[in-house]
Design a protein around this motif. Structure first.
Motif, PDB file in Angstrom:
ATOM      1  N   VAL A   1       0.860  -1.185   0.000  1.00 39.49           N
ATOM      2  CA  VAL A   1       0.000   0.000   0.000  1.00 39.49           C
ATOM      3  C   VAL A   1       0.890   1.226   0.000  1.00 39.49           C
ATOM      4  O   VAL A   1       1.651   1.454   0.963  1.00 39.49           O
ATOM      5  CB  VAL A   1      -0.933   0.031   1.229  1.00 39.49           C
ATOM      6  CG1 VAL A   1      -1.853   1.245   1.164  1.00 39.49           C
ATOM      7  CG2 VAL A   1      -1.738  -1.258   1.331  1.00 39.49           C
TER       8      VAL A   1
ATOM      9  N   ALA B   1       0.733   4.877   2.708  1.00 42.35           N
ATOM     10  CA  ALA B   1       0.053   4.169   3.799  1.00 42.35           C
ATOM     11  C   ALA B   1       0.048   4.941   5.106  1.00 42.35           C
ATOM     12  O   ALA B   1      -0.632   4.545   6.056  1.00 42.35           O
ATOM     13  CB  ALA B   1       0.695   2.801   4.014  1.00 42.35           C
TER      14      ALA B   1
ATOM     15  N   GLY C   1      -4.811   5.306   3.403  1.00 44.71           N
ATOM     16  CA  GLY C   1      -3.802   4.269   3.307  1.00 44.71           C
ATOM     17  C   GLY C   1      -3.769   3.391   4.540  1.00 44.71           C
ATOM     18  O   GLY C   1      -3.661   2.161   4.443  1.00 44.71           O
ATOM     19  N   ARG C   2      -3.862   4.004   5.702  1.00 45.37           N
ATOM     20  CA  ARG C   2      -3.879   3.241   6.954  1.00 45.37           C
ATOM     21  C   ARG C   2      -5.092   2.311   7.005  1.00 45.37           C
ATOM     22  O   ARG C   2      -4.958   1.123   7.342  1.00 45.37           O
ATOM     23  CB  ARG C   2      -3.912   4.201   8.144  1.00 45.37           C
ATOM     24  CG  ARG C   2      -4.008   3.492   9.504  1.00 45.37           C
ATOM     25  CD  ARG C   2      -4.230   4.501  10.618  1.00 45.37           C
ATOM     26  NE  ARG C   2      -3.075   5.341  10.802  1.00 45.37           N
ATOM     27  CZ  ARG C   2      -2.085   5.082  11.662  1.00 45.37           C
ATOM     28  NH1 ARG C   2      -2.136   3.993  12.410  1.00 45.37           N
ATOM     29  NH2 ARG C   2      -1.062   5.906  11.792  1.00 45.37           N
TER      30      ARG C   2
ATOM     31  N   ALA D   1      -4.573  -0.607   4.592  1.00 44.97           N
ATOM     32  CA  ALA D   1      -3.557  -1.532   5.091  1.00 44.97           C
ATOM     33  C   ALA D   1      -4.109  -2.387   6.227  1.00 44.97           C
ATOM     34  O   ALA D   1      -3.911  -3.610   6.265  1.00 44.97           O
ATOM     35  CB  ALA D   1      -2.325  -0.760   5.558  1.00 44.97           C
TER      36      ALA D   1
ATOM     37  N   THR E   1       3.565  -1.429   4.287  1.00 50.18           N
ATOM     38  CA  THR E   1       3.107  -0.043   4.333  1.00 50.18           C
ATOM     39  C   THR E   1       4.252   0.841   3.844  1.00 50.18           C
ATOM     40  O   THR E   1       5.331   0.864   4.441  1.00 50.18           O
ATOM     41  CB  THR E   1       2.689   0.359   5.756  1.00 50.18           C
ATOM     42  OG1 THR E   1       3.794   0.171   6.655  1.00 50.18           O
ATOM     43  CG2 THR E   1       1.516  -0.495   6.232  1.00 50.18           C
TER      44      THR E   1
ATOM     45  N   ASP F   1       5.575   4.684   2.557  1.00 51.67           N
ATOM     46  CA  ASP F   1       5.289   6.112   2.610  1.00 51.67           C
ATOM     47  C   ASP F   1       6.609   6.862   2.498  1.00 51.67           C
ATOM     48  O   ASP F   1       7.658   6.333   2.899  1.00 51.67           O
ATOM     49  CB  ASP F   1       4.586   6.474   3.928  1.00 51.67           C
ATOM     50  CG  ASP F   1       3.808   7.776   3.838  1.00 51.67           C
ATOM     51  OD1 ASP F   1       2.572   7.719   3.714  1.00 51.67           O
ATOM     52  OD2 ASP F   1       4.438   8.852   3.859  1.00 51.67           O
TER      53      ASP F   1
END
Length: 248
Positions: free
Chosen positions: A12, A15, A20-21, A24, A36, A38
């Motif tokens: 993702v 994330a 995104g969170r 995930a 995850t 980012d």
């Protein structure tokens, strides 16, 4: 209901943010190992730690989706610590709003690069493993803004372009067992939206004008992504699923 993603690896991007969170966490809940990613490593790791704290499997990595070397480095780390992704969620994106006459070129480029170039670089890197396995899911987070929003020419263009990219990926890769679809959220009640000075007016407008009279929730989006990432959607590709409460 079994979704057929138990034991799969899902990546993702973006994330660390609200959507995104949520995506995930939902994938992990249904048995996927979640990576995850980012540009803010601390945010990616925090989401991964939260997933592991409740018994899920997750790895946080730093990734600048606009930089080919950063993407390659992240995929290399994923291969060592987990496995190459079976599921790719192209979620990274942000807004830099302005009327076109006042929009700096840097703001145009930044939004286009993260949304479109990011999807290109990550998808290009993820596809070989998916093709070799004969199974893969690419889900890109577009937006209702692909229909056009005033003050969001850069964001609308990027999110519309993502739909063309999705359909091209669907046509190119369906024969390999890889599907490509998009989710187009409406206004979702994330921390970013809550921080807006006119947040209360947004809620009032939603209650007054939407067929489903509330803002969207992050789980509304993650539920849609789960379906498109699952075995249950194996005969769906090249589609865009609007999750807008009926707003078009």
């Amino acid at each position: 209901m079994k979704l057929g993603i138990e034991g799969k690896t899902a990546l993702v991007t973006g994330a660390g943010g609200g959507l995104g969170r949520a995506i995930a966490e939902a994938l992990a809940t249904h048995g996927a190992t979640v990576v995850t990613a980012d540009i803010r490593l601390g945010e990616a790791q925090a989401v991964a730690e939260g997933i592991r704290a409740v018994g899920g499997r997750a790895l946080g990595v730093a990734m600048d989706v606009t930089d080919a070397q950063s993407v390659a480095d992240a995929f290399g780390s994923i291969e060592v610590q987990a496995d190459q992704p079976d599921i790719l969620i192209n979620n990274a994106g942000f807004t830099r709003d302005n009327r076109i006459g006042n929009m700096p070129e840097t703001d145009w480029d930044a939004v286009i690069d993260v949304v479109l170039k990011g999807a290109y670089l990550c998808t290009r890197r993820a596809l070989p493993a998916m093709i070799s396995r004969g199974w893969g899911r690419i889900v890109s987070i577009s937006s209702r803004a692909h229909l056009g929003n005033p003050g969001q020419a850069n964001y609308s263009a990027a999110k519309a372009g993502l739909l063309g990219f999705t359909r091209a990926m669907a046509l190119e890769n369906g024969k390999f067992g890889v599907t490509a679809n998009a989710v187009a959220p409406g206004v979702i009640d994330t921390m970013a939206v809550r921080s807006l000075p006119h947040y209360e007016r947004i809620i009032e407008n939603a209650k007054a004008s939407l067929p489903i009279r509330r803002l969207g929730r992050p789980e509304d989006i993650s539920d849609a992504v789960l379906f498109l990432a699952s075995q249950r959607s194996s005969y769906i590709t090249g589609e865009v699923l609007h999750v807008t409460g009926g707003r078009y």
